[in-house]
Design a protein around this motif. Structure first.
Motif, PDB file in Angstrom:
ATOM      1  N   ALA A   1       0.845  -1.189   0.000  1.00  0.00           N
ATOM      2  CA  ALA A   1       0.000   0.000   0.000  1.00  0.00           C
ATOM      3  C   ALA A   1       0.884   1.244   0.000  1.00  0.00           C
ATOM      4  O   ALA A   1       1.349   1.692   1.042  1.00  0.00           O
ATOM      5  N   PHE A   2       1.130   1.790  -1.172  1.00  0.00           N
ATOM      6  CA  PHE A   2       1.956   2.982  -1.305  1.00  0.00           C
ATOM      7  C   PHE A   2       1.069   4.201  -1.468  1.00  0.00           C
ATOM      8  O   PHE A   2      -0.093   4.109  -1.856  1.00  0.00           O
ATOM      9  N   GLN A   3       1.651   5.344  -1.206  1.00  0.00           N
ATOM     10  CA  GLN A   3       0.979   6.627  -1.408  1.00  0.00           C
ATOM     11  C   GLN A   3       1.731   7.390  -2.498  1.00  0.00           C
ATOM     12  O   GLN A   3       2.930   7.177  -2.695  1.00  0.00           O
ATOM     13  N   ILE A   4       1.040   8.279  -3.175  1.00  0.00           N
ATOM     14  CA  ILE A   4       1.691   9.104  -4.190  1.00  0.00           C
ATOM     15  C   ILE A   4       2.792   9.923  -3.529  1.00  0.00           C
ATOM     16  O   ILE A   4       2.593  10.508  -2.463  1.00  0.00           O
ATOM     17  N   GLY A   5       3.961   9.918  -4.144  1.00  0.00           N
ATOM     18  CA  GLY A   5       5.109  10.650  -3.619  1.00  0.00           C
ATOM     19  C   GLY A   5       6.066   9.796  -2.807  1.00  0.00           C
ATOM     20  O   GLY A   5       7.168  10.245  -2.494  1.00  0.00           O
ATOM     21  N   ASP A   6       5.673   8.554  -2.453  1.00  0.00           N
ATOM     22  CA  ASP A   6       6.559   7.669  -1.700  1.00  0.00           C
ATOM     23  C   ASP A   6       7.799   7.329  -2.518  1.00  0.00           C
ATOM     24  O   ASP A   6       7.725   7.095  -3.723  1.00  0.00           O
ATOM     25  N   LYS A   7       8.931   7.300  -1.849  1.00  0.00           N
ATOM     26  CA  LYS A   7      10.190   6.850  -2.463  1.00  0.00           C
ATOM     27  C   LYS A   7      10.357   5.380  -2.118  1.00  0.00           C
ATOM     28  O   LYS A   7      10.293   5.021  -0.942  1.00  0.00           O
ATOM     29  N   ILE A   8      10.563   4.537  -3.136  1.00  0.00           N
ATOM     30  CA  ILE A   8      10.704   3.101  -2.900  1.00  0.00           C
ATOM     31  C   ILE A   8      11.948   2.594  -3.617  1.00  0.00           C
ATOM     32  O   ILE A   8      12.441   3.229  -4.545  1.00  0.00           O
ATOM     33  N   THR A   9      12.439   1.440  -3.185  1.00  0.00           N
ATOM     34  CA  THR A   9      13.527   0.748  -3.860  1.00  0.00           C
ATOM     35  C   THR A   9      12.967  -0.555  -4.405  1.00  0.00           C
ATOM     36  O   THR A   9      12.375  -1.340  -3.656  1.00  0.00           O
ATOM     37  N   LEU A  10      13.136  -0.773  -5.700  1.00  0.00           N
ATOM     38  CA  LEU A  10      12.601  -1.983  -6.325  1.00  0.00           C
ATOM     39  C   LEU A  10      13.401  -3.188  -5.852  1.00  0.00           C
ATOM     40  O   LEU A  10      14.634  -3.151  -5.816  1.00  0.00           O
ATOM     41  N   GLU A  11      12.692  -4.262  -5.486  1.00  0.00           N
ATOM     42  CA  GLU A  11      13.336  -5.415  -4.859  1.00  0.00           C
ATOM     43  C   GLU A  11      13.483  -6.614  -5.784  1.00  0.00           C
ATOM     44  O   GLU A  11      14.097  -7.608  -5.404  1.00  0.00           O
ATOM     45  N   SER A  12      12.900  -6.563  -6.967  1.00  0.00           N
ATOM     46  CA  SER A  12      13.055  -7.676  -7.910  1.00  0.00           C
ATOM     47  C   SER A  12      12.888  -7.146  -9.323  1.00  0.00           C
ATOM     48  O   SER A  12      12.536  -5.994  -9.528  1.00  0.00           O
ATOM     49  N   GLY A  13      13.160  -8.018 -10.283  1.00  0.00           N
ATOM     50  CA  GLY A  13      13.000  -7.656 -11.682  1.00  0.00           C
ATOM     51  C   GLY A  13      14.243  -7.012 -12.250  1.00  0.00           C
ATOM     52  O   GLY A  13      15.274  -6.899 -11.585  1.00  0.00           O
ATOM     53  N   PRO A  14      14.165  -6.566 -13.468  1.00  0.00           N
ATOM     54  CA  PRO A  14      15.341  -6.023 -14.148  1.00  0.00           C
ATOM     55  C   PRO A  14      15.829  -4.699 -13.579  1.00  0.00           C
ATOM     56  O   PRO A  14      16.966  -4.325 -13.753  1.00  0.00           O
ATOM     57  N   PHE A  15      14.955  -3.983 -12.853  1.00  0.00           N
ATOM     58  CA  PHE A  15      15.343  -2.707 -12.274  1.00  0.00           C
ATOM     59  C   PHE A  15      15.634  -2.833 -10.781  1.00  0.00           C
ATOM     60  O   PHE A  15      15.501  -1.864 -10.031  1.00  0.00           O
ATOM     61  N   ILE A  16      16.048  -4.023 -10.351  1.00  0.00           N
ATOM     62  CA  ILE A  16      16.330  -4.279  -8.944  1.00  0.00           C
ATOM     63  C   ILE A  16      17.332  -3.244  -8.422  1.00  0.00           C
ATOM     64  O   ILE A  16      18.249  -2.845  -9.135  1.00  0.00           O
ATOM     65  N   THR A  17      17.137  -2.789  -7.239  1.00  0.00           N
ATOM     66  CA  THR A  17      17.928  -1.790  -6.505  1.00  0.00           C
ATOM     67  C   THR A  17      17.747  -0.366  -7.026  1.00  0.00           C
ATOM     68  O   THR A  17      18.334   0.554  -6.468  1.00  0.00           O
ATOM     69  N   GLN A  18      16.939  -0.154  -8.049  1.00  0.00           N
ATOM     70  CA  GLN A  18      16.689   1.206  -8.540  1.00  0.00           C
ATOM     71  C   GLN A  18      15.691   1.894  -7.613  1.00  0.00           C
ATOM     72  O   GLN A  18      14.739   1.285  -7.143  1.00  0.00           O
ATOM     73  N   GLU A  19      15.923   3.169  -7.358  1.00  0.00           N
ATOM     74  CA  GLU A  19      14.992   3.937  -6.550  1.00  0.00           C
ATOM     75  C   GLU A  19      13.951   4.560  -7.454  1.00  0.00           C
ATOM     76  O   GLU A  19      14.257   4.997  -8.562  1.00  0.00           O
ATOM     77  N   ALA A  20      12.693   4.581  -6.979  1.00  0.00           N
ATOM     78  CA  ALA A  20      11.589   5.124  -7.770  1.00  0.00           C
ATOM     79  C   ALA A  20      10.671   5.935  -6.876  1.00  0.00           C
ATOM     80  O   ALA A  20      10.621   5.746  -5.670  1.00  0.00           O
ATOM     81  N   THR A  21       9.937   6.836  -7.502  1.00  0.00           N
ATOM     82  CA  THR A  21       8.937   7.638  -6.812  1.00  0.00           C
ATOM     83  C   THR A  21       7.569   7.251  -7.347  1.00  0.00           C
ATOM     84  O   THR A  21       7.376   7.171  -8.565  1.00  0.00           O
ATOM     85  N   VAL A  22       6.616   6.994  -6.454  1.00  0.00           N
ATOM     86  CA  VAL A  22       5.258   6.645  -6.865  1.00  0.00           C
ATOM     87  C   VAL A  22       4.596   7.922  -7.380  1.00  0.00           C
ATOM     88  O   VAL A  22       4.428   8.892  -6.648  1.00  0.00           O
ATOM     89  N   GLN A  23       4.205   7.901  -8.667  1.00  0.00           N
ATOM     90  CA  GLN A  23       3.614   9.082  -9.280  1.00  0.00           C
ATOM     91  C   GLN A  23       2.094   8.980  -9.379  1.00  0.00           C
ATOM     92  O   GLN A  23       1.400   9.977  -9.259  1.00  0.00           O
ATOM     93  N   GLU A  24       1.595   7.757  -9.588  1.00  0.00           N
ATOM     94  CA  GLU A  24       0.170   7.583  -9.816  1.00  0.00           C
ATOM     95  C   GLU A  24      -0.261   6.223  -9.294  1.00  0.00           C
ATOM     96  O   GLU A  24       0.472   5.246  -9.418  1.00  0.00           O
ATOM     97  N   ILE A  25      -1.449   6.141  -8.712  1.00  0.00           N
ATOM     98  CA  ILE A  25      -1.999   4.880  -8.214  1.00  0.00           C
ATOM     99  C   ILE A  25      -3.389   4.710  -8.824  1.00  0.00           C
ATOM    100  O   ILE A  25      -4.253   5.566  -8.652  1.00  0.00           O
TER     101      ILE A  25
END
Length: 154
Positions: free
Chosen positions: A109-133
């Motif tokens: 359950a993320f909120q718009i604007g949350d900073k997350i680190t991807l834990e799997s997949g091809p972009f593993i360890t990349q930091e992302a910002t939730v823009q839209e839900i």
């Protein structure tokens, strides 16, 4: 030799890539398979990952050769110079497209604007910002790669 980004006419990405390959120019048009629905049927089709863009690898002195293709409009520029894409970035795109269907995405359950680190997949360890839900997907901004990622729910 550098990878450059070529802007094409709309819906001409695959045609331009085929023409440039026939001219002997190394090019890459990343494609994804998607389901399109018409009034009478659904069909899986391959569409470009980036609309109106393909990547070409050639020497700086040979950059004008791409204009032999009818569908080429211009190069993409960054700070007044043709945009150069690093080999690692092309490899990341190829890697992601080759393994994209092998991963399940777990959604918290993320909120718009949350900073997350991807834990799997091809972009593993990349930091992302939730823009839209939305009900069916999240839209994440990967600032380090300069792209937006849409993650669908299964």
């Amino acid at each position: 030799m550098n990878w450059y980004v070529v802007y094409t006419k709309p819906k001409w990405e695959k045609k331009v890539a085929e023409q440039l390959t026939n001219f002997g120019i190394e090019c890459y048009c990343p494609l994804i398979t998607t389901v399109r629905q018409w009034s009478d049927r659904k069909k899986k089709v391959e569409v470009p990952l980036f609309n109106s863009y393909i990547f070409v690898q050639l020497a700086d002195k040979d950059r004008n050769l791409v204009f032999q293709s009818v569908g080429v409009v211009r190069y993409l520029f960054w700070l007044g110079k043709p945009a150069i894409v690093r080999d690692e970035e092309i490899a990341t795109i190829k890697n992601w497209l080759s393994i994209a269907d092998q991963y399940d995405v777990v959604v918290d359950a993320f909120q718009i604007g949350d900073k997350i680190t991807l834990e799997s997949g091809p972009f593993i360890t990349q930091e992302a910002t939730v823009q839209e839900i939305k009900k069916t997907h999240y839209v994440l901004v990967l600032e380090s790669l300069g792209c937006t990622l849409r993650m669908n729910f299964k």
